[in-house]
Write an enzyme that holds these catalytic residues in place. Structure first.
Site, mmCIF file in Angstrom:
data_model
loop_
_atom_site.group_PDB
_atom_site.id
_atom_site.type_symbol
_atom_site.label_atom_id
_atom_site.label_comp_id
_atom_site.label_asym_id
_atom_site.label_seq_id
_atom_site.Cartn_x
_atom_site.Cartn_y
_atom_site.Cartn_z
ATOM 1 N N THR A 176 0.831 -1.205 0.000
ATOM 2 C CA THR A 176 0.000 0.000 0.000
ATOM 3 C C THR A 176 0.864 1.253 0.000
ATOM 4 O OG1 THR A 176 -1.854 -1.091 1.107
ATOM 5 C CG2 THR A 176 -1.742 1.303 1.276
ATOM 6 N N SER A 207 5.839 -6.913 -2.418
ATOM 7 C CA SER A 207 5.569 -7.107 -0.992
ATOM 8 C C SER A 207 5.964 -8.511 -0.570
ATOM 9 C CB SER A 207 4.082 -6.859 -0.695
ATOM 10 O OG SER A 207 3.818 -7.016 0.674
ATOM 11 N N HIS A 210 4.397 -10.212 1.961
ATOM 12 C CA HIS A 210 3.320 -10.936 2.645
ATOM 13 C C HIS A 210 2.639 -12.000 1.795
ATOM 14 C CE1 HIS A 210 0.697 -8.191 0.413
ATOM 15 N NE2 HIS A 210 -0.338 -8.916 0.797
ATOM 16 N N CYS A 223 -21.336 -8.209 1.603
ATOM 17 C CA CYS A 223 -21.635 -8.485 3.014
ATOM 18 C C CYS A 223 -20.392 -8.946 3.760
ATOM 19 C CB CYS A 223 -22.717 -9.557 3.120
ATOM 20 S SG CYS A 223 -24.257 -9.114 2.297
#
Length: 388
Positions: A76, A204, A206, A327
């Protein structure tokens, strides 16, 4: 608690490899100083040396120079630095137009929207039914005011691989900088930045069984970029903030542990999962390209059922997957990726992403397929649309 749990959400984050952790440990407890120059104290000098060695290791995986790589806190921040840094550097010199695809990860998409609020013009490129950007369409959208194009190497949800070499050539021919997020392809798909017209690339740790909280940004030599985050003079005065030595060491080790054989194994299991589900579960649809996709990703929509319901029922059976259902996410909107490739809200709500990792086994894949078949069948029985 999760001893017999099958984790198939490796695009979100991967389990840390024990070998990575062992490599990191000394830099938590023994060599914990901040990096210093050669004239500093010995622990700081050693910290500096291991930081630069880690940088070199990761840069080699990209076929880049170590001086072109800065460490960040993750993908990010890397994408924020890329987009905002270029915007600040070129706004008054060239223009204020930026191009991104409609299906970028939020680290790029929301950064572009933030710049739009500051007066920048942003074009959100359409993609085809597979999630691919057409290089001719990109070329048509570039203007004399365009300063940057950002298109990911592979999509985070559907795994579609872009032809970044062709897209980069379009940008180069037009004198426009090109950024790509390679978070989901770094070490998983062949990538040689020396042979592509990429100016900035986000990576990244991760997603490759490295530590969370560490990433990097490739900035090709000569790329105009303004320091975005104020503070100290770390990372060649391109990114302020204390360097994460254990993270950098772990990132480097994680990048070394990924092998072509591992990627081939994951692709074989991924293909098996897709084939079984599509053949055994009626009215299931593969999202993304069937060939041009990263080896660890399968995204499937199951008609007449909610992805959220599938996810929760699979969780109760010991399987972790993710969904594009609104949701299930923190957003009130369904997957912008499924909508971006032409899917409707029902297709987005019924999508489930399966992403494999180093510790995924063929037995787990077969067990997951069995569970999916049962869960979808049971949910359709109680769905008012299930018998259509």
């Amino acid at each position: 608690m999760f001893e017999n749990y099958t984790y198939l959400d490796n695009a979100s984050i991967t389990r840390l490899d024990e070998r990575v952790f062992e490599e990191m440990k000394p830099y938590f407890f023994d060599i914990y100083a901040i990096p210093t120059s050669e004239s500093g104290y010995s622990m700081g000098v050693e910290a500096r040396e291991v930081l630069e060695k880690s940088r070199e290791t990761i840069a080699e995986k990209l076929n880049a120079q170590s001086s072109e790589l800065i460490f960040t806190s993750g993908y990010t921040e890397s994408s924020n630095i890329a987009l905002k840094g270029v915007a600040l550097a070129l706004e008054k010199k060239k223009g204020n137009h930026i191009i991104v695809s409609k299906i970028e990860d939020y680290s790029v998409l929301n950064t572009a929207k933030a710049l739009e609020k500051q007066g920048f013009k942003v074009t959100y490129l359409e993609v085809d039914q597979y999630g691919l950007v057409d290089s001719d369409v990109l070329n048509e959208q570039i203007t004399s005011e365009t300063i940057l194009v950002s298109i990911q190497h592979a999509n985070q949800e559907i795994g579609t691989l872009q032809d970044i070499k062709a897209l980069g050539e379009v940008c180069k021919d037009n004198g426009v900088l090109f950024h790509t997020d390679v978070t989901h392809t770094f070490t998983r798909t062949p990538l040689d930045l020396e042979k592509t017209s990429v100016d900035l690339a986000t990576i990244s740790a991760h997603t490759i069984h490295g530590p969370a909280g560490i990433g990097a940004l490739y900035i090709s030599k000569g790329t105009p970029i303004t320091k975005w985050m104020d503070g100290g003079f770390q990372e060649s005065n391109r990114r302020a903030g204390l360097e994460n030595i254990p993270g950098a060491v772990g990132f480097a080790r994680a990048s070394q542990l990924v092998t072509p054989e591992e990627n081939q194994k994951m692709e074989k299991m991924r293909n098996h999962l897709i084939e079984r589900i599509l053949s055994e579960v009626p009215k299931s649809i593969l999202n993304g390209h069937d060939v041009k996709r990263v080896p660890q990703n399968a995204n499937i929509t199951f008609e007449y059922v909610e992805g959220e319901s599938i996810t929760l029922h699979l969780d109760m059976r010991g399987f972790a997957v993710s969904t594009g259902s609104a949701c299930f996410s923190r957003s009130l909107d369904p997957s912008h990726v499924i909508l971006g490739i032409g899917g409707d809200h029902e297709r987005a709500h019924g999508s489930v992403r399966f992403t494999l990792g180093r510790f995924t086994t063929p037995e787990q894949i077969d067990a997951a397929c069995d569970a999916v078949t049962t869960v979808v069948e049971n949910l359709r029985k109680i769905s008012p649309l299930g018998n259509q």
